[in-house]
Enzyme design. Structure first.
Site, mmCIF file in Angstrom:
data_model
loop_
_atom_site.group_PDB
_atom_site.id
_atom_site.type_symbol
_atom_site.label_atom_id
_atom_site.label_comp_id
_atom_site.label_asym_id
_atom_site.label_seq_id
_atom_site.Cartn_x
_atom_site.Cartn_y
_atom_site.Cartn_z
ATOM 1 N N GLY A 76 0.815 -1.216 0.000
ATOM 2 C CA GLY A 76 0.000 0.000 0.000
ATOM 3 C C GLY A 76 0.847 1.263 0.000
ATOM 4 O O GLY A 76 0.538 2.239 -0.690
ATOM 5 N N ASN A 156 -8.685 3.797 7.792
ATOM 6 C CA ASN A 156 -8.097 2.669 8.514
ATOM 7 C C ASN A 156 -8.316 2.730 10.026
ATOM 8 O O ASN A 156 -8.232 1.719 10.699
ATOM 9 C CB ASN A 156 -6.595 2.556 8.220
ATOM 10 C CG ASN A 156 -5.890 3.886 8.290
ATOM 11 O OD1 ASN A 156 -6.299 4.849 7.638
ATOM 12 N ND2 ASN A 156 -4.850 3.972 9.073
ATOM 13 N N GLN A 190 -8.113 -0.533 2.975
ATOM 14 C CA GLN A 190 -8.967 -1.133 4.013
ATOM 15 C C GLN A 190 -10.289 -1.644 3.448
ATOM 16 O O GLN A 190 -11.045 -2.298 4.163
ATOM 17 C CB GLN A 190 -9.245 -0.107 5.119
ATOM 18 C CG GLN A 190 -8.005 0.294 5.904
ATOM 19 C CD GLN A 190 -7.453 -0.842 6.766
ATOM 20 O OE1 GLN A 190 -8.178 -1.770 7.127
ATOM 21 N NE2 GLN A 190 -6.173 -0.773 7.099
ATOM 22 N N SER A 210 -3.409 -3.346 -0.720
ATOM 23 C CA SER A 210 -2.290 -3.971 -0.008
ATOM 24 C C SER A 210 -2.696 -5.386 0.381
ATOM 25 O O SER A 210 -3.673 -5.582 1.110
ATOM 26 C CB SER A 210 -1.976 -3.148 1.243
ATOM 27 O OG SER A 210 -1.086 -3.860 2.058
ATOM 28 N N HIS A 212 -1.636 -7.775 2.382
ATOM 29 C CA HIS A 212 -1.682 -8.341 3.741
ATOM 30 C C HIS A 212 -2.910 -7.897 4.523
ATOM 31 O O HIS A 212 -3.139 -8.349 5.646
ATOM 32 C CB HIS A 212 -0.395 -8.043 4.512
ATOM 33 C CG HIS A 212 -0.197 -6.633 4.964
ATOM 34 N ND1 HIS A 212 -0.372 -6.239 6.267
ATOM 35 C CD2 HIS A 212 0.172 -5.519 4.293
ATOM 36 C CE1 HIS A 212 -0.103 -4.949 6.382
ATOM 37 N NE2 HIS A 212 0.225 -4.484 5.195
ATOM 38 N N THR A 248 12.655 -6.882 -10.381
ATOM 39 C CA THR A 248 12.210 -8.259 -10.632
ATOM 40 C C THR A 248 10.936 -8.538 -9.849
ATOM 41 O O THR A 248 10.836 -8.200 -8.668
ATOM 42 C CB THR A 248 13.323 -9.249 -10.204
ATOM 43 O OG1 THR A 248 14.477 -8.924 -10.967
ATOM 44 C CG2 THR A 248 12.919 -10.693 -10.455
ATOM 45 N N CYS A 336 2.555 5.688 18.603
ATOM 46 C CA CYS A 336 3.496 5.932 19.692
ATOM 47 C C CYS A 336 4.828 6.400 19.125
ATOM 48 O O CYS A 336 5.465 5.693 18.376
ATOM 49 C CB CYS A 336 3.681 4.628 20.456
ATOM 50 S SG CYS A 336 4.346 4.888 22.077
HETATM 51 C C1 PLP Z 1 -5.378 3.023 4.420
HETATM 52 C C2 PLP Z 1 -3.992 2.478 4.326
HETATM 53 N N1 PLP Z 1 -3.191 2.868 3.322
HETATM 54 C C3 PLP Z 1 -1.951 2.400 3.192
HETATM 55 C C4 PLP Z 1 -1.424 1.491 4.070
HETATM 56 C C5 PLP Z 1 -0.031 0.990 3.887
HETATM 57 O O1 PLP Z 1 -0.027 -0.327 3.400
HETATM 58 P P1 PLP Z 1 1.254 -1.267 3.529
HETATM 59 O O2 PLP Z 1 1.283 -1.768 4.926
HETATM 60 O O3 PLP Z 1 1.003 -2.369 2.545
HETATM 61 O O4 PLP Z 1 2.433 -0.458 3.141
HETATM 62 C C6 PLP Z 1 -2.214 1.052 5.158
HETATM 63 C C7 PLP Z 1 -1.674 0.127 6.165
HETATM 64 O O5 PLP Z 1 -2.082 0.110 7.301
HETATM 65 C C8 PLP Z 1 -3.538 1.556 5.270
HETATM 66 O O6 PLP Z 1 -4.343 1.175 6.273
#
Ligand code: PLP
Length: 400
Positions: A76, A156, A190, A210, A212, A248, A336
């Site tokens: 992301g 998020n 999200q 993203s 994960h 790559t 934090c």
């Molecule tokens: C809204 C949003 N954008 C971008 C990202 C960044 O993604 P990545 O962890 O794949 O770099 C996050 C990750 O928490 C996200 O919640």
């Protein structure tokens, strides 16, 4: 003495998710068996090329776009950086104004700060108390120098869903009047698995994902770039990804992304019903049982997996540690830093005091959470909040 239970109620799916077993299964051959570089010509490498092409087709089907419009990235953060910098730099002879919102992820905000250092002007739109951008504010912010608007699809921290297709309609009307396109990017990190990602329905020119966050691997992501969008690549090198992202290809990551996104889309409708039920029971339960609890974000226009509360007289860090001891993994809206606990920029944008923003708790549900787990959370959270409040009032008494 508190003894940590040997189970874990994982309620931090907005931070990351586990890799789904079917996803992992499809990825494994590309680490050691079919390890060829997709740019090479022999059969071993072509197996990898075919897998990358198939993953691209899978992503394209979910986004309802052409496969050639899908770029694989490292996640992301890279997709957001590439979208903001790539479009605004490509259009710098046309204009130097970017519009975004105050509640974007730092991947967008810091990319915008970077562009400001290069002489670009950025408007950070406010949001209302529920964390939603007003389309009228986008209209007011547009100038003859605006080239790019970047507004996230869903936040998020508080899950608030932004009116992207309405913003797109506004930009289309504006473009007609001015006879000049303004590009629209959305960070949909999200939203995957919860909202429709059809790019033509959303009306976006670029979209970030993203892997994960939807049970795919970390370090893998997608940037959709609509055909014809002015764009200069962030990462140059080899000519991979049709000259739009050198390097790559991360073949296992790309394969995992394709499968994970397809699975997320397949389960979207079914999953949302269960997710909404669990969300409702958490929100209702917390409001009923914990005095001084304030729901952050919109009650309805929010992702079905997001629950975010601020608790009066509570320090989020102590709350999270106490919840961890009770076997609950959650997070707060605060980032934090080494020197201080900075209140979240998202909660501050809602007009909240720093003290309340520091007492926020984010619970984000996932595919495998159950009613039993949310019942457990509701059985321990009121006591945990009370203990943290008692502790902090004792330390205030000691200090005075
Ligand atoms: C809204 C949003 N954008 C971008 C990202 C960044 O993604 P990545 O962890 O794949 O770099 C996050 C990750 O928490 C996200 O919640």
């Amino acid at each position: 003495l508190v003894i940590r239970p040997d189970w874990l109620v994982y309620l931090d799916h907005a931070a990351t998710t586990s890799v789904e077993s079917k996803v992992l299964e499809e990825m494994i051959p590309f680490f050691s068996r079919d390890y060829g570089n997709p740019s090479s010509l022999y059969t071993l490498a072509q197996t990898g090329r075919k897998a990358v092409d198939e993953a691209r087709d899978r992503v394209a089907r979910v986004l309802s776009c052409r496969s050639s419009e899908v770029i694989f990235t490292s996640g992301g953060t890279e997709s957001d950086n590439t979208a903001i910098k790539g479009v605004s730099l490509a259009l710098k002879s046309v204009g130097n104004h970017i519009i975004t919102s105050a509640i974007e992820h730092h991947a967008v905000l810091h990319s915008c700060h970077f562009m400001e250092k290069l002489g670009f002007e950025v408007t950070y739109l406010p949001v209302n108390q529920q964390g939603i951008v007003d389309v009228g504010d986008v209209e007011k912010a547009l100038t003859d120098r605006t080239t790019l608007v970047s507004i996230m699809l869903a936040n998020n921290e508080i899950g608030s869903i932004q009116p992207i297709s309405e913003i797109s309609s506004l930009l289309k009307q504006w473009s007609k009047i001015k006879n000049r396109n303004v590009v629209l990017h959305t960070d949909a990190v999200q939203a995957a698995g919860f909202l429709d990602l059809d790019v033509s329905k959303l009306g976006v020119d670029l979209l970030t994902l993203s892997s994960h966050k939807f049970y795919g691997p970390k370090g893998s992501g997608v940037l959709y770039v609509k055909r014809g969008t002015p764009f200069s690549p962030e990462q140059v090198g080899g000519g991979q990804e049709r000259e739009r992202r050198g390097g790559t290809e991360n073949v296992p990551g790309i394969v995992g992304t394709g499968v994970a996104l397809e699975l997320a889309e397949e389960g979207r409708g079914r999953g949302s019903v269960n997710c909404r039920l669990l969300q409702d029971s958490l929100i209702q339960g917390i409001q009923d049982m914990i005095s001084g609890s304030i729901l952050n974000g919109h009650r309805i226009k929010r992702l079905c997996n997001n629950v975010n509360f601020s608790f009066v007289d509570v320090e989020a860090e102590s709350l999270l540690l106490a919840l961890d001891m009770a076997g609950i993994a959650a997070s707060s809206g605060s980032a934090c830093t080494s020197a201080s606990l900075e209140p979240s920029h998202v909660l501050m944008a809602l007009g909240m005091t720093a003290a309340l923003a520091r007492g926020s708790l984010r619970l984000t549900l996932g595919r495998y959470n159950t009613q039993q787990e949310t019942d457990y959370v509701l059985s321990v959270l009121p006591g945990v909040v009370k203990r943290v409040r008692d502790m902090s009032s004792r330390s205030v008494q000691h200090a005075s």
